[in-house]
Write an enzyme that holds these catalytic residues in place. Structure first.
Site, mmCIF file in Angstrom:
data_model
loop_
_atom_site.group_PDB
_atom_site.id
_atom_site.type_symbol
_atom_site.label_atom_id
_atom_site.label_comp_id
_atom_site.label_asym_id
_atom_site.label_seq_id
_atom_site.Cartn_x
_atom_site.Cartn_y
_atom_site.Cartn_z
ATOM 1 C CG ASP A 99 -0.169 -0.235 2.508
ATOM 2 O OD1 ASP A 99 -0.318 -1.320 3.119
ATOM 3 O OD2 ASP A 99 0.648 0.645 2.882
ATOM 4 C CG ASP A 150 7.385 -15.688 -1.289
ATOM 5 O OD1 ASP A 150 6.974 -16.866 -1.276
ATOM 6 O OD2 ASP A 150 7.530 -14.998 -0.252
ATOM 7 C CG ASP A 168 3.045 -3.037 6.203
ATOM 8 O OD1 ASP A 168 2.760 -2.110 5.430
ATOM 9 O OD2 ASP A 168 2.211 -3.573 6.978
ATOM 10 C CB THR A 170 -1.514 -10.247 5.171
ATOM 11 O OG1 THR A 170 -0.581 -11.106 4.500
ATOM 12 C CG2 THR A 170 -2.080 -9.280 4.149
ATOM 13 N N PRO A 175 -0.609 -15.927 1.959
ATOM 14 C CG PRO A 175 -0.691 -13.872 0.841
ATOM 15 C CD PRO A 175 -1.572 -14.921 1.471
HETATM 16 N N1 SAM Z 1 -1.424 -3.029 7.549
HETATM 17 C C1 SAM Z 1 -1.518 -4.368 7.275
HETATM 18 C C2 SAM Z 1 -1.695 -5.173 8.490
HETATM 19 O O1 SAM Z 1 -2.095 -4.592 9.463
HETATM 20 O O2 SAM Z 1 -1.539 -6.330 8.520
HETATM 21 C C3 SAM Z 1 -0.535 -4.871 6.281
HETATM 22 C C4 SAM Z 1 -0.811 -4.276 5.026
HETATM 23 S S1 SAM Z 1 0.145 -4.698 3.669
HETATM 24 C C5 SAM Z 1 -0.991 -4.303 2.490
HETATM 25 C C6 SAM Z 1 0.292 -6.445 3.620
HETATM 26 C C7 SAM Z 1 1.036 -6.895 2.388
HETATM 27 O O3 SAM Z 1 1.754 -8.133 2.584
HETATM 28 C C8 SAM Z 1 0.108 -7.166 1.192
HETATM 29 O O4 SAM Z 1 0.378 -6.182 0.230
HETATM 30 C C9 SAM Z 1 0.507 -8.569 0.708
HETATM 31 O O5 SAM Z 1 0.496 -8.681 -0.701
HETATM 32 C C10 SAM Z 1 1.923 -8.684 1.287
HETATM 33 N N2 SAM Z 1 2.421 -10.053 1.386
HETATM 34 C C11 SAM Z 1 1.767 -11.133 1.890
HETATM 35 N N3 SAM Z 1 2.567 -12.225 1.792
HETATM 36 C C12 SAM Z 1 3.748 -11.834 1.197
HETATM 37 C C13 SAM Z 1 4.956 -12.493 0.812
HETATM 38 N N4 SAM Z 1 5.107 -13.810 1.001
HETATM 39 N N5 SAM Z 1 5.960 -11.757 0.258
HETATM 40 C C14 SAM Z 1 5.799 -10.413 0.052
HETATM 41 N N6 SAM Z 1 4.647 -9.726 0.371
HETATM 42 C C15 SAM Z 1 3.651 -10.426 0.934
#
Ligand code: SAM
Length: 295
Positions: A99, A150, A168, A170, A175
């Protein structure tokens, strides 16, 4: 009270539950103005909605990730304690964060390069189109290098390279699950320079305590110094007392208020939540929590 409660139209509300694996007993609702975007990527369901209480919100797989009204608290507390613990960070890695909120905050510091690695290209595109108030043009900054990959694979290519690494991601399912592992924390340790520092969003203190405990205990097996900071994020609702775990190769206790105040004054960053005093007050944990984390 009963009358009011039953007369709302379900379609005007977004309901979300706390982390079903941990606590399947709380459901919260946010009154919606308008559904702005809804779509699926290969990794997750992405929704953007305009709401009455929190402005525009980002939802991934049914979980609120950020809101227009309070994203600054989350992004400032995930970024600045770490960037201020480190004496002079130049190479910063953000894992996740598609984001652009953490990238925005990192670029406020006099760094050389910020690397952002997010697995989901669609999420980055949707964020730039529907959530411009979050990244504020950070993706176009010449100090920003964006990788769609990844995080697990990306980090293993680096040894003793980054001054600061920020997670940062999820919450630990889908994922991001494999990235909250002891093996990956070891990869992070190896990718950090000798005085490197790591910052992780480690979940909410109320309904994700096992995850916070698990994260801090795993980190303590790899990093000599680990500290938990906390801040309240209203849009995470019952889950609003949020934790940010910092793990470091150097003694965080050696960093004192005078040092942070001097650096803060010199950098003169325009911040709305973080400050030198918040840096230290946010790391004071209540007795009950310290005991629970030890158990
Ligand atoms: N603010 C949020 C929270 O409170 O959890 C996090 C927001 S941020 C958008 C989370 C990001 O992690 C997403 O864009 C997602 O695509 C990314 N993500 C998830 N698994 C991932 C991975 N294995 N490698 C890189 N990015 C990843």
């Amino acid at each position: 009270m009963k009358k009011n409660y039953t007369c709302f139209k379900k379609s005007q509300w977004f309901f979300w539950r706390t982390d079903p694996k941990v606590l399947d007993t709380i459901q919260s609702g946010i009154k919606i103005k308008k559904k702005v975007f809804s779509g699926k990527s290969p990794y997750q369901k992405i929704e953007v909605m305009d709401t009455f209480p929190f402005g525009r919100i980002l939802i991934l797989d049914g979980f609120v990730q950020l809101s227009q009204t309070d994203e600054f608290i989350y992004h400032e507390m995930l970024t600045h304690p770490t960037m201020f613990y480190h004496s002079d960070p130049k190479k910063v890695l953000i894992i996740g964060g598609g984001d652009g909120g953490v990238l925005r905050e990192v670029l406020k510091h006099p760094i050389k390069k910020a690397y952002l690695v997010d697995i989901d290209k669609k999420l980055i595109e949707v964020s730039q189109k529907y959530l411009p108030f979050v990244s504020k043009g950070a993706f176009k900054n010449k100090k920003a290098k964006i990788f769609v990959e990844d995080g697990l694979k990306f980090v293993r290519k680096y040894k003793k390279f980054f001054d600061v690494i920020i997670f940062d991601l999820t919450d630990p399912f889908g994922p991001s699950l494999t990235l909250f592992s002891k093996n990956f924390y070891q990869d992070i340790f190896n990718a950090l320079a000798t005085d490197g520092v790591l910052s992780i969003q480690s979940g909410c203190i109320f309904d994700q305590l096992p995850h916070l405990k698990n994260t801090s205990q795993k980190l303590k097996k790899i990093f000599p110094f680990v500290k938990i900071h906390q801040a309240s994020i209203p849009c995470f609702q019952c889950a609003n007392e949020y934790s940010f775990t910092i793990a470091s190769k150097f003694n965080l206790e050696k960093v004192i208020l005078k040092d942070i105040e001097k650096k803060y004054k010199k950098l003169n960053l325009d911040l709305k939540y973080y400050s030198p005093k918040i840096h230290f007050s946010s790391a004071i944990l209540p007795k009950y929590l310290k005991e629970k984390l030890k158990q």
